[in-house]
Design an enzyme around this catalytic site. Structure first.
Site, PDB file in Angstrom:
ATOM      1  N   HIS A 282      -8.382   9.433   1.170  1.00 46.67           N
ATOM      2  CA  HIS A 282      -8.903   9.549   0.099  1.00 46.67           C
ATOM      3  C   HIS A 282     -10.226  10.386   0.638  1.00 46.67           C
ATOM      4  O   HIS A 282     -11.074   9.992   1.430  1.00 46.67           O
ATOM      5  CB  HIS A 282      -9.684   8.273  -0.676  1.00 46.67           C
ATOM      6  CG  HIS A 282      -8.311   7.095  -0.742  1.00 46.67           C
ATOM      7  ND1 HIS A 282      -8.808   6.389  -0.976  1.00 46.67           N
ATOM      8  CD2 HIS A 282      -7.128   7.199  -1.351  1.00 46.67           C
ATOM      9  CE1 HIS A 282      -7.136   5.564  -1.638  1.00 46.67           C
ATOM     10  NE2 HIS A 282      -6.506   6.542  -1.855  1.00 46.67           N
TER      11      HIS A 282
ATOM     12  N   ASN B 112       0.634  -1.437   0.204  1.00 48.43           N
ATOM     13  CA  ASN B 112      -0.355  -0.330   0.133  1.00 48.43           C
ATOM     14  C   ASN B 112       0.648   1.335   0.522  1.00 48.43           C
ATOM     15  O   ASN B 112       0.279   2.340   0.139  1.00 48.43           O
ATOM     16  CB  ASN B 112      -1.169  -0.046   1.426  1.00 48.43           C
ATOM     17  CG  ASN B 112      -1.847  -1.562   1.354  1.00 48.43           C
ATOM     18  OD1 ASN B 112      -1.738  -1.901   2.464  1.00 48.43           O
ATOM     19  ND2 ASN B 112      -2.523  -1.304  -0.235  1.00 48.43           N
TER      20      ASN B 112
ATOM     21  N   LEU C  27       1.870   7.111   0.509  1.00 49.88           N
ATOM     22  CA  LEU C  27       0.919   6.321   1.644  1.00 49.88           C
ATOM     23  C   LEU C  27      -0.503   5.988  -0.256  1.00 49.88           C
ATOM     24  O   LEU C  27      -1.562   7.422   0.909  1.00 49.88           O
ATOM     25  CB  LEU C  27       0.856   6.186   2.745  1.00 49.88           C
ATOM     26  CG  LEU C  27      -0.046   5.008   3.809  1.00 49.88           C
ATOM     27  CD1 LEU C  27       0.386   4.425   3.029  1.00 49.88           C
ATOM     28  CD2 LEU C  27       0.088   5.944   4.917  1.00 49.88           C
ATOM     29  N   CYS C  28      -1.002   5.344   0.057  1.00 50.71           N
ATOM     30  CA  CYS C  28      -2.239   5.082  -0.295  1.00 50.71           C
ATOM     31  C   CYS C  28      -3.526   3.639   0.637  1.00 50.71           C
ATOM     32  O   CYS C  28      -2.985   2.760   0.978  1.00 50.71           O
ATOM     33  CB  CYS C  28      -1.974   4.290  -1.901  1.00 50.71           C
ATOM     34  SG  CYS C  28      -3.901   3.518  -2.514  1.00 50.71           S
ATOM     35  N   ILE C  29      -3.865   4.650   1.393  1.00 50.27           N
ATOM     36  CA  ILE C  29      -5.447   3.980   2.257  1.00 50.27           C
ATOM     37  C   ILE C  29      -6.262   4.804   2.099  1.00 50.27           C
ATOM     38  O   ILE C  29      -7.193   6.170   1.590  1.00 50.27           O
ATOM     39  CB  ILE C  29      -4.348   4.432   3.478  1.00 50.27           C
ATOM     40  CG1 ILE C  29      -5.162   3.513   4.389  1.00 50.27           C
ATOM     41  CG2 ILE C  29      -4.151   6.282   4.349  1.00 50.27           C
ATOM     42  CD1 ILE C  29      -4.672   3.530   5.929  1.00 50.27           C
TER      43      ILE C  29
END
Length: 230
Positions: A98, A85, A92-94
C-alpha cells in the site's frame, strides 16, 4: 524527473534486484521474467512445510510501476487461492504493497506500508509468511477470514479442507510446468551464498547516497569555476 528517466531508473533497479535474486536465491519461490518487459514478473510461490499450504505451488504476477521503487508493485495470484488477504479475483492485499500514507479506515500506519527499501525479496517472504499467519483484522476475503478463525478455534475444518483441495490442484499445475515442489524443510531451505552480492551493493548505492558528499562536490565545482576566471 520526466517519465522516460523515471522508467529508466526503474528498469535499472529491477535489473539489479533480478541479478541479486539469481545469484543469491531465497527459498520459497521461483521467478520468471520476460526480457521484453521487465516490469512484469511471474513468480511461483511454494507452500511452506508444516503448514496447510505444504506442497502447494501458487503462481502470481508482479506488476511494477514506472517509478519503482518509489511506488509499490501489485501482486495478483494466477492460481486460485482461498485466503483472508487475497481477493476473489486474485489480488493480494498486504500492508507493504500500500502507498505510504496514513489511512484511518484501515488502521495501518505509513511506516507499515511501502517504502523504497522494500524489494521483491521482502514482498515474497512476506507473502509466504502470510500464508501461514493471515491478517484477519482487515480481510480482503471476509468469508475466508471467518472460515479461518473457525478453523483456528477448532470449530470447523472447512478452511483446511478447501486449502488441501487447492494444494492438490496446484500440484497438477506444477507438474505441467515441470516444477518439483519442495515438501520437506531440507528440500525447501536453500543454503545461502557467503559471497557478497555485488548487485545488492549497487542497489544500495543507487538509493542511499550521502547528501553531504553531494554538497562537497558542488562546492568543489564552484571553486574550480572561480579559479578559471582568474
Amino acid at each position: 524527473m520526466d517519465g522516460a528517466s523515471t522508467s529508466s531508473g526503474a528498469l535499472r533497479a529491477l535489473a539489479l534486484e533480478l541479478k541479486g535474486l539469481q545469484s543469491s536465491p531465497v527459498e520459497g519461490f521461483t521467478i520468471n521474467t520476460n526480457d521484453d518487459n521487465l516490469f512484469i514478473w511471474t513468480v511461483g510461490i511454494f507452500g511452506p512445510p508444516h503448514t496447510l499450504y505444504q506442497g502447494g505451488y501458487f503462481k502470481a504476477v508482479i506488476r511494477f510501476p514506472p517509478n519503482y521503487p518509489y511506488s509499490p508493485p501489485s501482486v495478483k495470484f494466477l492460481t486460485k487461492v482461498w485466503h483472508p488477504n487475497v481477493y476473489e479475483n486474485g489480488d493480494l492485499c498486504i500492508s507493504i504493497l500500500h502507498p505510504p500514507i496514513d489511512d484511518p479506515q484501515s488502521g495501518e500506519l505509513a511506516c507499515e506500508r511501502w517504502n523504497p527499501t522494500q524489494s521483491v525479496r521482502t514482498i515474497l517472504l512476506s507473502v509466504i509468511s502470510l500464508l501461514n499467519e493471515p491478517n484477519t483484522s482487515s480481510p480482503a476475503n471476509v468469508d475466508a477470514s471467518v472460515m479461518y478463525r473457525k478453523w483456528k478455534e477448532g470449530v470447523d475444518d472447512q478452511y483446511a479442507q478447501m486449502i488441501k483441495k487447492q494444494v492438490d490442484e496446484s500440484k497438477e499445475e506444477a507438474a505441467r510446468d515441470g516444477i518439483k515442489v519442495p515438501e520437506t524443510l531440507e528440500e525447501y531451505c536453500i543454503k545461502t551464498n557467503p559471497v557478497v552480492d555485488d548487485a545488492l551493493d549497487d542497489f544500495d548505492d543507487l538509493y542511499n547516497y550521502d547528501e553531504s558528499s553531494e554538497e562537497e562536490e558542488i562546492e568543489e565545482d564552484d571553486d574550480d569555476s572561480g579559479q578559471g576566471e582568474n
